[in-house]
Design an enzyme around this catalytic site. Structure first.
Site, PDB file in Angstrom:
ATOM      1  N   CYS A 177      -2.509  -0.899   3.088  1.00 31.85           N
ATOM      2  CA  CYS A 177      -1.715   0.125   3.784  1.00 31.85           C
ATOM      3  C   CYS A 177      -1.804   1.468   3.081  1.00 31.85           C
ATOM      4  CB  CYS A 177      -0.269  -0.325   3.914  1.00 31.85           C
ATOM      5  SG  CYS A 177      -0.082  -1.667   5.112  1.00 31.85           S
TER       6      CYS A 177
ATOM      7  N   GLU B 237       3.718  -0.963   7.759  1.00 34.80           N
ATOM      8  CA  GLU B 237       3.214   0.404   7.558  1.00 34.80           C
ATOM      9  C   GLU B 237       2.042   0.691   8.492  1.00 34.80           C
ATOM     10  OE1 GLU B 237       3.842  -1.926   5.356  1.00 34.80           O
ATOM     11  OE2 GLU B 237       4.424  -1.122   3.406  1.00 34.80           O
TER      12      GLU B 237
ATOM     13  N   CYS C 163       1.498  -2.312   0.503  1.00 31.30           N
ATOM     14  CA  CYS C 163       0.352  -3.054  -0.056  1.00 31.30           C
ATOM     15  C   CYS C 163      -0.855  -2.128  -0.183  1.00 31.30           C
ATOM     16  CB  CYS C 163       0.017  -4.274   0.800  1.00 31.30           C
ATOM     17  SG  CYS C 163      -0.932  -3.899   2.290  1.00 31.30           S
TER      18      CYS C 163
ATOM     19  N   GLU D 262       3.564 -11.189  12.149  1.00 34.09           N
ATOM     20  CA  GLU D 262       2.728 -12.250  11.588  1.00 34.09           C
ATOM     21  C   GLU D 262       2.082 -13.075  12.705  1.00 34.09           C
ATOM     22  OE1 GLU D 262       5.296 -14.256   8.762  1.00 34.09           O
ATOM     23  OE2 GLU D 262       5.120 -12.543   7.374  1.00 34.09           O
TER      24      GLU D 262
ATOM     25  N   ASN E 268       6.445  -5.628  10.413  1.00 33.13           N
ATOM     26  CA  ASN E 268       5.347  -6.584  10.251  1.00 33.13           C
ATOM     27  C   ASN E 268       5.375  -7.598  11.396  1.00 33.13           C
ATOM     28  OD1 ASN E 268       7.737  -7.510   8.960  1.00 33.13           O
ATOM     29  ND2 ASN E 268       6.609  -8.919   7.649  1.00 33.13           N
TER      30      ASN E 268
ATOM     31  N   CYS F 190       0.870  -5.481   8.666  1.00 27.82           N
ATOM     32  CA  CYS F 190       1.999  -4.953   7.900  1.00 27.82           C
ATOM     33  C   CYS F 190       2.758  -3.902   8.722  1.00 27.82           C
ATOM     34  CB  CYS F 190       1.501  -4.272   6.638  1.00 27.82           C
ATOM     35  SG  CYS F 190       0.796  -5.370   5.406  1.00 27.82           S
TER      36      CYS F 190
HETATM   37  N1  THU Z   1       4.031  -6.807   4.384  1.00 27.24           N
HETATM   38  C1  THU Z   1       4.230  -5.598   4.968  1.00 27.24           C
HETATM   39  O1  THU Z   1       4.595  -5.520   6.146  1.00 27.24           O
HETATM   40  N2  THU Z   1       3.995  -4.488   4.233  1.00 27.24           N
HETATM   41  C2  THU Z   1       3.613  -4.495   2.929  1.00 27.24           C
HETATM   42  O2  THU Z   1       3.328  -3.457   2.374  1.00 27.24           O
HETATM   43  C3  THU Z   1       3.572  -5.749   2.203  1.00 27.24           C
HETATM   44  C4  THU Z   1       3.556  -6.978   3.027  1.00 27.24           C
HETATM   45  C5  THU Z   1       4.282  -8.018   5.173  1.00 27.24           C
HETATM   46  C6  THU Z   1       3.055  -8.820   5.489  1.00 27.24           C
HETATM   47  C7  THU Z   1       3.652 -10.190   5.690  1.00 27.24           C
HETATM   48  O3  THU Z   1       4.098 -10.299   7.032  1.00 27.24           O
HETATM   49  C8  THU Z   1       4.864 -10.223   4.771  1.00 27.24           C
HETATM   50  O4  THU Z   1       5.150  -8.865   4.470  1.00 27.24           O
HETATM   51  C9  THU Z   1       4.656 -11.001   3.492  1.00 27.24           C
HETATM   52  O5  THU Z   1       3.529 -10.572   2.818  1.00 27.24           O
END
Ligand code: THU
Length: 143
Positions: free
Chosen positions: A95, A60, A92, A49, A47, A58
């Site tokens: 994804c 994935e 999520c 941000e 991920n 994310c």
């Molecule tokens: N996140 C992912 O990378 N994958 C997921 O399936 C769920 C959420 C990340 C997004 C964000 O940077 C952090 O996790 C918190 O939500």
């Protein structure tokens, strides 16, 4: 395709490794993903941000986009590692939808925290049931 436990273990280890590169200064929740391509290559993502939170990506989807950019559009399996999680955390909803573009419902999905705790084993079809959008014809770049 059925992947054995050893192959999924290997994929999960790569997902854990990918999580080390996560850029997650706001959530402090690192995620790593590893996708096995039908051609045998593995693509990983973390991920990333952004201070404008909605622009974050994310792990994935990062892995999917890396794979497609490198010419792989068919995935056999996915592993997701969330080393900062207190409980099991699957991909999520967004994804799951993006994965379904390139991955069949039988494809195994393993997700876990690592550090010796047991991961969960699922499939994309379990995570995204009733995926009727597969009836749509893919965009052909002409219209
Ligand atoms: N996140 C992912 O990378 N994958 C997921 O399936 C769920 C959420 C990340 C997004 C964000 O940077 C952090 O996790 C918190 O939500």
């Amino acid at each position: 395709m059925n992947l054995d436990d050893k192959q999924m273990d290997k994929l999960f280890a790569l997902a854990l490794k990918a999580a080390e590169a996560a850029y997650a200064p706001y959530s402090k929740f690192r995620v790593g993903a590893a996708l096995l391509g039908a051609d045998g290559r593995v693509f990983s993502g973390c991920n990333v941000e952004n201070r404008s939170f909605g622009l974050s990506i994310c792990a994935e989807r990062n892995a999917v986009f890396q794979a497609v950019a490198q010419g792989c559009r068919d995935f056999l399996a996915l592993a997701v590692a969330t080393p900062d999680a207190k409980s099991l955390t699957g991909p999520c909803g967004a994804c799951r939808q993006v994965l379904s573009e390139f991955m069949g419902p039988q494809a195994p999905v393993r997700f876990g925290i690592g550090g010796g705790s047991a991961p969960a084993d699922s499939t994309l079809g379990e995570l995204l049931p009733f995926d009727s959008l597969h009836d749509l014809i893919p965009y052909d770049g002409k219209s």
